[in-house]
Design a protein around this motif. Sequence first.
Motif, PDB file in Angstrom:
ATOM      1  N   LEU A 206       0.848  -1.184   0.000  1.00 28.97           N
ATOM      2  CA  LEU A 206       0.000   0.000   0.000  1.00 28.97           C
ATOM      3  C   LEU A 206       0.887   1.239   0.000  1.00 28.97           C
ATOM      4  O   LEU A 206       1.711   1.430   0.914  1.00 28.97           O
ATOM      5  CB  LEU A 206      -0.901  -0.015   1.236  1.00 28.97           C
ATOM      6  CG  LEU A 206      -1.933   1.103   1.369  1.00 28.97           C
ATOM      7  CD1 LEU A 206      -2.884   1.117   0.186  1.00 28.97           C
ATOM      8  CD2 LEU A 206      -2.707   0.953   2.668  1.00 28.97           C
ATOM      9  N   VAL A 207       0.735   2.067  -1.020  1.00 29.40           N
ATOM     10  CA  VAL A 207       1.516   3.293  -1.149  1.00 29.40           C
ATOM     11  C   VAL A 207       0.539   4.464  -1.248  1.00 29.40           C
ATOM     12  O   VAL A 207      -0.359   4.459  -2.091  1.00 29.40           O
ATOM     13  CB  VAL A 207       2.429   3.264  -2.391  1.00 29.40           C
ATOM     14  CG1 VAL A 207       3.206   4.568  -2.514  1.00 29.40           C
ATOM     15  CG2 VAL A 207       3.376   2.071  -2.325  1.00 29.40           C
ATOM     16  N   VAL A 208       0.719   5.449  -0.383  1.00 27.94           N
ATOM     17  CA  VAL A 208      -0.114   6.646  -0.397  1.00 27.94           C
ATOM     18  C   VAL A 208       0.797   7.853  -0.617  1.00 27.94           C
ATOM     19  O   VAL A 208       1.787   8.030   0.109  1.00 27.94           O
ATOM     20  CB  VAL A 208      -0.899   6.819   0.917  1.00 27.94           C
ATOM     21  CG1 VAL A 208      -1.779   8.077   0.842  1.00 27.94           C
ATOM     22  CG2 VAL A 208      -1.757   5.591   1.203  1.00 27.94           C
ATOM     23  N   VAL A 209       0.443   8.685  -1.596  1.00 27.78           N
ATOM     24  CA  VAL A 209       1.265   9.843  -1.908  1.00 27.78           C
ATOM     25  C   VAL A 209       0.350  10.939  -2.454  1.00 27.78           C
ATOM     26  O   VAL A 209      -0.747  10.653  -2.931  1.00 27.78           O
ATOM     27  CB  VAL A 209       2.351   9.458  -2.957  1.00 27.78           C
ATOM     28  CG1 VAL A 209       1.725   9.097  -4.295  1.00 27.78           C
ATOM     29  CG2 VAL A 209       3.407  10.536  -3.105  1.00 27.78           C
ATOM     30  N   ALA A 210       0.779  12.184  -2.353  1.00 23.33           N
ATOM     31  CA  ALA A 210       0.049  13.298  -2.971  1.00 23.33           C
ATOM     32  C   ALA A 210       0.788  13.752  -4.217  1.00 23.33           C
ATOM     33  O   ALA A 210       1.999  13.548  -4.350  1.00 23.33           O
ATOM     34  CB  ALA A 210      -0.102  14.455  -1.994  1.00 23.33           C
ATOM     35  N   ASP A 211       0.049  14.377  -5.133  1.00 21.56           N
ATOM     36  CA  ASP A 211       0.707  14.905  -6.334  1.00 21.56           C
ATOM     37  C   ASP A 211       1.353  16.255  -6.059  1.00 21.56           C
ATOM     38  O   ASP A 211       2.341  16.634  -6.678  1.00 21.56           O
ATOM     39  CB  ASP A 211      -0.269  14.998  -7.503  1.00 21.56           C
ATOM     40  CG  ASP A 211      -1.431  15.952  -7.257  1.00 21.56           C
ATOM     41  OD1 ASP A 211      -1.709  16.263  -6.086  1.00 21.56           O
ATOM     42  OD2 ASP A 211      -2.071  16.372  -8.239  1.00 21.56           O
ATOM     43  N   HIS A 212       0.786  17.025  -5.139  1.00 24.39           N
ATOM     44  CA  HIS A 212       1.341  18.310  -4.695  1.00 24.39           C
ATOM     45  C   HIS A 212       0.510  18.753  -3.507  1.00 24.39           C
ATOM     46  O   HIS A 212      -0.486  18.117  -3.144  1.00 24.39           O
ATOM     47  CB  HIS A 212       1.311  19.362  -5.809  1.00 24.39           C
ATOM     48  CG  HIS A 212      -0.040  19.569  -6.428  1.00 24.39           C
ATOM     49  ND1 HIS A 212      -1.049  20.271  -5.800  1.00 24.39           N
ATOM     50  CD2 HIS A 212      -0.560  19.162  -7.619  1.00 24.39           C
ATOM     51  CE1 HIS A 212      -2.129  20.280  -6.573  1.00 24.39           C
ATOM     52  NE2 HIS A 212      -1.859  19.616  -7.676  1.00 24.39           N
ATOM     53  N   GLY A 213       0.931  19.852  -2.876  1.00 20.92           N
ATOM     54  CA  GLY A 213       0.181  20.381  -1.750  1.00 20.92           C
ATOM     55  C   GLY A 213      -0.711  21.528  -2.166  1.00 20.92           C
ATOM     56  O   GLY A 213      -1.206  21.586  -3.297  1.00 20.92           O
ATOM     57  N   GLU A 214      -0.889  22.471  -1.244  1.00 22.90           N
ATOM     58  CA  GLU A 214      -1.781  23.604  -1.493  1.00 22.90           C
ATOM     59  C   GLU A 214      -1.364  24.767  -0.599  1.00 22.90           C
ATOM     60  O   GLU A 214      -1.142  24.586   0.609  1.00 22.90           O
ATOM     61  CB  GLU A 214      -3.225  23.210  -1.170  1.00 22.90           C
ATOM     62  CG  GLU A 214      -4.240  24.296  -1.434  1.00 22.90           C
ATOM     63  CD  GLU A 214      -4.674  24.371  -2.891  1.00 22.90           C
ATOM     64  OE1 GLU A 214      -5.856  24.675  -3.156  1.00 22.90           O
ATOM     65  OE2 GLU A 214      -3.819  24.126  -3.779  1.00 22.90           O
ATOM     66  N   SER A 215      -1.242  25.931  -1.191  1.00 23.31           N
ATOM     67  CA  SER A 215      -0.995  27.121  -0.389  1.00 23.31           C
ATOM     68  C   SER A 215      -2.325  27.624   0.147  1.00 23.31           C
ATOM     69  O   SER A 215      -3.269  27.838  -0.620  1.00 23.31           O
ATOM     70  CB  SER A 215      -0.320  28.203  -1.229  1.00 23.31           C
ATOM     71  OG  SER A 215       0.047  29.301  -0.422  1.00 23.31           O
ATOM     72  N   LEU A 216      -2.403  27.791   1.437  1.00 25.00           N
ATOM     73  CA  LEU A 216      -3.641  28.236   2.086  1.00 25.00           C
ATOM     74  C   LEU A 216      -3.440  29.620   2.694  1.00 25.00           C
ATOM     75  O   LEU A 216      -3.800  29.882   3.827  1.00 25.00           O
ATOM     76  CB  LEU A 216      -4.066  27.221   3.148  1.00 25.00           C
ATOM     77  CG  LEU A 216      -4.375  25.818   2.617  1.00 25.00           C
ATOM     78  CD1 LEU A 216      -4.608  24.840   3.753  1.00 25.00           C
ATOM     79  CD2 LEU A 216      -5.574  25.849   1.677  1.00 25.00           C
TER      80      LEU A 216
END
Length: 680
Positions: A206-216
């Motif tokens: 099981l691999v969990v990753v994001a493509d990018h974050g977010e500036s808030l």
Amino acid sequence: MLISLDTTRADRLGCYGYDRDATPNLDAIAQRGVQFDHTFAHVPITLPSHICLLTGTYPPEHGVRVNGKQALGPTLQTLAEIYKQHGYKTAAFIASAVLDARYGLDRGFDIYDDEIGSHESQPMGQRPAGEVCNRVLQWLDTNAARETPLMCFVHFYDAHTPYTAPQEFVDKMGDPYDAEVAYMDAQIGRLIDWLKARSLLEKTLLVVVADHGESLGEHGYEWHSLLVYHSIVRIPLLISLPERLPENQRVAGVTRMVDVMPTMLDLMGWESPDQVGGRSLSPVFAGGTLVPQLCYGETEYPLDSFGWSNLRFLINENWKYIRAPEPELYDLTSDPGEMNNLADTNSDRIARMESALSEIERDMKPHDAAEVSLSAEELRELSALGYVGSARPTDVGDVSQRKNPKGMGDVVHAFRRAEALYGEHRAIEAIETLEPLIERSPESFVIVELLAKAYAGAGALECAHGLLLEALALQPKSSNTWILLARVCHARGATARAIEACGRALESQPNHEEAKHLLPALQQALDRQKTKLAELRRRFQQQPESVDVCLSLALALLSADQAAEAFGVLRDGLGENHNDTRLANELAWQLATSPEDELRNGTEAVRLARMACRGDNESIPDFLDTLGAALAEAERFDEAAEVARRASHLAKQAGQHTLNAVIARRLKLYEAKHPYRSPP
């Protein structure tokens, strides 16, 4: 199972230190496996980042730099293709049109479920995590009993704007972004429960990753794509395989998106293809350490979408360098929020990191991407997801001389607000939002084009026509813009110009479906226009005293690019009707604003415009607008501006919002000592 969490910041997960109970299922995955604390994406844009993930290559290598313009080329092998070669049944479940199969990521998947459909609670082009999860579970139920091993890629898009999480998660979390992350986590919990119920969790990588974050809000910016600070490029990475990998292990060194593919292949005992730019992280699973590696990253979005400078960044264990018109350098140990730019006092370190960055760029091995052409409807879908679509500026030149995107976040915010207003058919509000932006950034094709669309939507076709010509001067190969121009010209009666614009669209894109369908209709319209023009000429010969016939013929001649004859008709009409203010106003306007130099006459235009404005007409905004243009052509700019201000005030009082917006646009020209010209 590879799970991609679109637009998900690492620091909004509990396992990364967030103090809210938003992600119990992701936190549990971290406890059962290995958590990488400093993993970075190479590009803060969905499509190119996922290509990095599924090919192990950097954006300059795979060639896809932004959304909606290119697709993965044929020469790079995908993760799914390798699993397929080893006998796996493969499936992907996609939550956003940004990853539609046309972009090449379907290669190697037996099933690539990208049928987004329509959802009342979601903007066009995406579907909620619950539906994605339903599709995954259905596929798992169908295939789990078979002996063939399974490889599944799951994409969740919910943390991307706009935030539309189910109300129960909004009530629980309060913050709309956190609500979306919590909602995705709950759906991941459903997948975990399915695996547990069938005793498959222990057998599943099981691999969990994001493509990018977010500036808030950090650095005065909300969203991603434009900038490359940690809030945007730092991502979570969790890897779990019970009984084979350590539990509750944290890895502190710098790791990268391109490391995911070789790590997964290494855990399967397979070789990585030569294309892979990353390295396997497997040594840490056996208690080893990783040799420190540099992390390359970029964004071309500012250049491609707004004509500003692109950005590059380089991260080592302690420092981050951003190549920009004003270079940036941050000590990540003491300043993880990147608030204190040390570039001015660390020229030697800047030079070393720039040299290393340049070396990495030189060593990359580019592969050709495939070109993608989107219809107007598909571009609207992309826009609804927050992405701007345009071609790269024709003359890129030295990007260091372009605007620094760091100071342009407010322009992007306002532009996206204008896009939403335009999409809601609130054209005047969109115009009011965009006009200040075009002064800030006249080089931004997307701003000029959207302003043209807004004026067209408000009915100001001449203004829209002129702006579309400005947009095409910036992007002469934008086929969809040529089609917009064709439709505006046709609506203005300039059908021959519309046919020419349609032809230019087909030159840029020979298979442009809209252009191929529009062109025959325009040719038929031109035949009808010629017939109508002949009829108007005949009627004018019979009724030279008719003001209505005179005006109709003159306007038809102008539309047919026969301006000299149109001027003659207007003068003949005035000869028959010496005091007609409509004829005087029209001839004055043409004398003041004609794009043909030999036809303009400011002195005569002022005389006729003043004649048209006599009596009650001096309070009619349209007539005053003509007088302002005439005064400007006579180089009496201060008087022109004064008249334009009065015309604008009267138009606003009368609720003529479109006319007010158009006059306000001309007023800026007069204040800058420029006359107004009708578009050719």
